[in-house]
Design an enzyme around this catalytic site. Structure first.
Site, PDB file in Angstrom:
ATOM      1  CG  ASP A  77      64.763  64.610 -67.215  1.00  0.00           C
ATOM      2  OD1 ASP A  77      66.001  64.632 -67.319  1.00  0.00           O
ATOM      3  OD2 ASP A  77      64.135  63.604 -66.847  1.00  0.00           O
TER       4      ASP A  77
ATOM      5  CD  GLU B 128      63.040  60.752 -63.995  1.00  0.00           C
ATOM      6  OE1 GLU B 128      61.861  60.408 -63.851  1.00  0.00           O
ATOM      7  OE2 GLU B 128      63.420  61.482 -64.944  1.00  0.00           O
TER       8      GLU B 128
ATOM      9  CD  GLU C 247      60.032  64.388 -67.512  1.00  0.00           C
ATOM     10  OE1 GLU C 247      59.174  63.584 -67.104  1.00  0.00           O
ATOM     11  OE2 GLU C 247      61.229  64.318 -67.200  1.00  0.00           O
TER      12      GLU C 247
ATOM     13  CD  GLU D 166      62.122  58.340 -72.330  1.00  0.00           C
ATOM     14  OE1 GLU D 166      61.165  58.571 -71.587  1.00  0.00           O
ATOM     15  OE2 GLU D 166      63.304  58.406 -71.949  1.00  0.00           O
TER      16      GLU D 166
ATOM     17  CG  HIS E 271      63.902  63.737 -71.316  1.00  0.00           C
ATOM     18  ND1 HIS E 271      63.929  62.512 -71.924  1.00  0.00           N
ATOM     19  CD2 HIS E 271      63.315  63.548 -70.109  1.00  0.00           C
ATOM     20  CE1 HIS E 271      63.366  61.615 -71.127  1.00  0.00           C
ATOM     21  NE2 HIS E 271      62.984  62.209 -70.012  1.00  0.00           N
TER      22      HIS E 271
ATOM     23  NE  ARG F  13      66.654  59.370 -67.630  1.00  0.00           N
ATOM     24  CZ  ARG F  13      65.399  59.235 -67.994  1.00  0.00           C
ATOM     25  NH1 ARG F  13      65.028  58.174 -68.698  1.00  0.00           N
ATOM     26  NH2 ARG F  13      64.490  60.126 -67.677  1.00  0.00           N
TER      27      ARG F  13
ATOM     28  CG  HIS G 104      62.880  64.961 -63.401  1.00  0.00           C
ATOM     29  ND1 HIS G 104      62.032  64.173 -64.145  1.00  0.00           N
ATOM     30  CD2 HIS G 104      62.361  64.993 -62.141  1.00  0.00           C
ATOM     31  CE1 HIS G 104      61.038  63.756 -63.371  1.00  0.00           C
ATOM     32  NE2 HIS G 104      61.201  64.249 -62.155  1.00  0.00           N
TER      33      HIS G 104
HETATM   34  C1  LER Z   1      60.181  60.692 -66.397  1.00  0.00           C
HETATM   35  O1  LER Z   1      60.378  61.790 -65.562  1.00  0.00           O
HETATM   36  C2  LER Z   1      61.119  60.695 -67.516  1.00  0.00           C
HETATM   37  O2  LER Z   1      62.052  61.444 -67.541  1.00  0.00           O
HETATM   38  C3  LER Z   1      60.881  59.792 -68.654  1.00  0.00           C
HETATM   39  O3  LER Z   1      62.070  59.358 -69.206  1.00  0.00           O
HETATM   40  C4  LER Z   1      59.937  58.694 -68.412  1.00  0.00           C
HETATM   41  O4  LER Z   1      58.699  59.182 -68.118  1.00  0.00           O
HETATM   42 MN    MN Z   2      62.275  62.993 -66.034  1.00  0.00          MN
END
Ligand code: LER
Ligand code: MN
Length: 270
Positions: free
Chosen positions: A185, A246, A152, A158, A188, A217, A211
């Site tokens: 995701d 998520e 991912e 992060e 992100h 978020r 995701h």
């Molecule tokens: C996890 O899927 C994620 O999106 C991150 O922010 C933390 O691992």
């Molecule tokens: Mn994620």
């Protein structure tokens, strides 16, 4: 495309998991709300009763599309790119220990935060070499069990190791393993990608999992991302996998879980 929601098997610090607390009760809620599956965040397979877990998920008619591994980093401070060889070995062992359950559930294993962050005194190149070595070992071990990994890309706040899908695709090229792909995701992507559409298109052949979270978020529909466009693009790309929620438990966990599926159903069923 099917919808799932992330659920942790144990209490964890990670903020973007909507539901916390009683596992069985939460699995029941996820099924009642109409989700097709539950994505499991598992700190350590040694801490769970796999038999009971499979039973409780199957009793609700849910599938498990993916297993998240980031808690091993968040709670146990394991990292695939640690300068300490023992920590790297423990991280690899932890990752490999997810393979049997993933094989049983036909779930993809997610590599998010477990890859770590480059510490002071180590170069990014060295970190990426450690990461590649770890993925070779784990990827080959999983291939013989028919299990896939999804790396991912994570935003700049992060990690420094693979933030964009372009970096992710280059890393997959370097690995050359068919059973290692990407997890995209939307949270992100909204931070790192110039265009969500272009990103999905560029990664179409290697997208193993998706995701969903809105720009803030929160649940899809609570921010300014266009999930109609996300779904249309993924359909054009031929993506037939999972969309897994998520997001943060706001304004509260149940409301977030319910509103997410209502929003996504209104798009998927339009
Ligand atoms: C996890 O899927 C994620 O999106 C991150 O922010 C933390 O691992
Ligand atoms: Mn994620």
């Amino acid at each position: 495309m099917k919808l799932s929601l992330v659920l942790s098997t144990h209490p964890a610090q990670f903020e973007a998991v909507a539901l916390k607390g009683d596992f069985d009760a939460n699995v029941g809620k996820i099924a009642r709300w109409g989700y097709d599956g539950v994505e499991l965040a598992i700190r350590d397979p040694a801490l769970i009763d796999a038999e009971q877990l499979v039973q409780s998920v199957e009793a609700q008619g849910l599938e498990v599309p993916a297993i998240g591994t980031g808690q091993a980093w968040g709670e146990d401070h394991l990292s695939l790119t640690s300068p300490d060889a023992e920590v790297r070995a423990a991280a690899i062992a932890r990752l490999r220990s997810h393979i049997p359950l993933a094989a049983r559930l036909d779930a993809v294993i997610i590599i998010g935060l477990l890859r770590g962050i480059t510490p002071a005194g180590q170069t990014t190149t060295r970190s990426m070499d450690y990461f590649a070595d770890a993925m070779q070992v784990c990827g080959e071990a999983a291939a013989s069990e028919g299990v896939r990994f999804a790396i991912e890309p994570l935003n700049r706040y992060e990690t420094d190791l693979i933030r964009s899908a372009e970096e992710g695709m280059a890393f997959l090229e370097r690995l050359g393993l068919d059973n290692v792909g990407l997890l995209l995701d939307t949270f992100h992507m909204n931070i790192e990608e110039p265009s969500l559409t272009a990103c999905f298109q560029a990664c179409a052949a290697r997208t193993f999992h998706v995701h969903l979270a809105d720009s803030n978020r929160w649940y899809p529909g609570a921010g300014h991302l266009d999930f109609g466009e996300v779904v249309a693009t993924l359909r054009e790309c031929g993506y037939a996998g999972w969309l897994s929620g998520e997001f943060m438990p706001l304004p509260d966990a149940d409301t977030a879980g319910r509103r997410a599926i209502a929003h996504m159903h209104s798009i998927l069923r339009a």
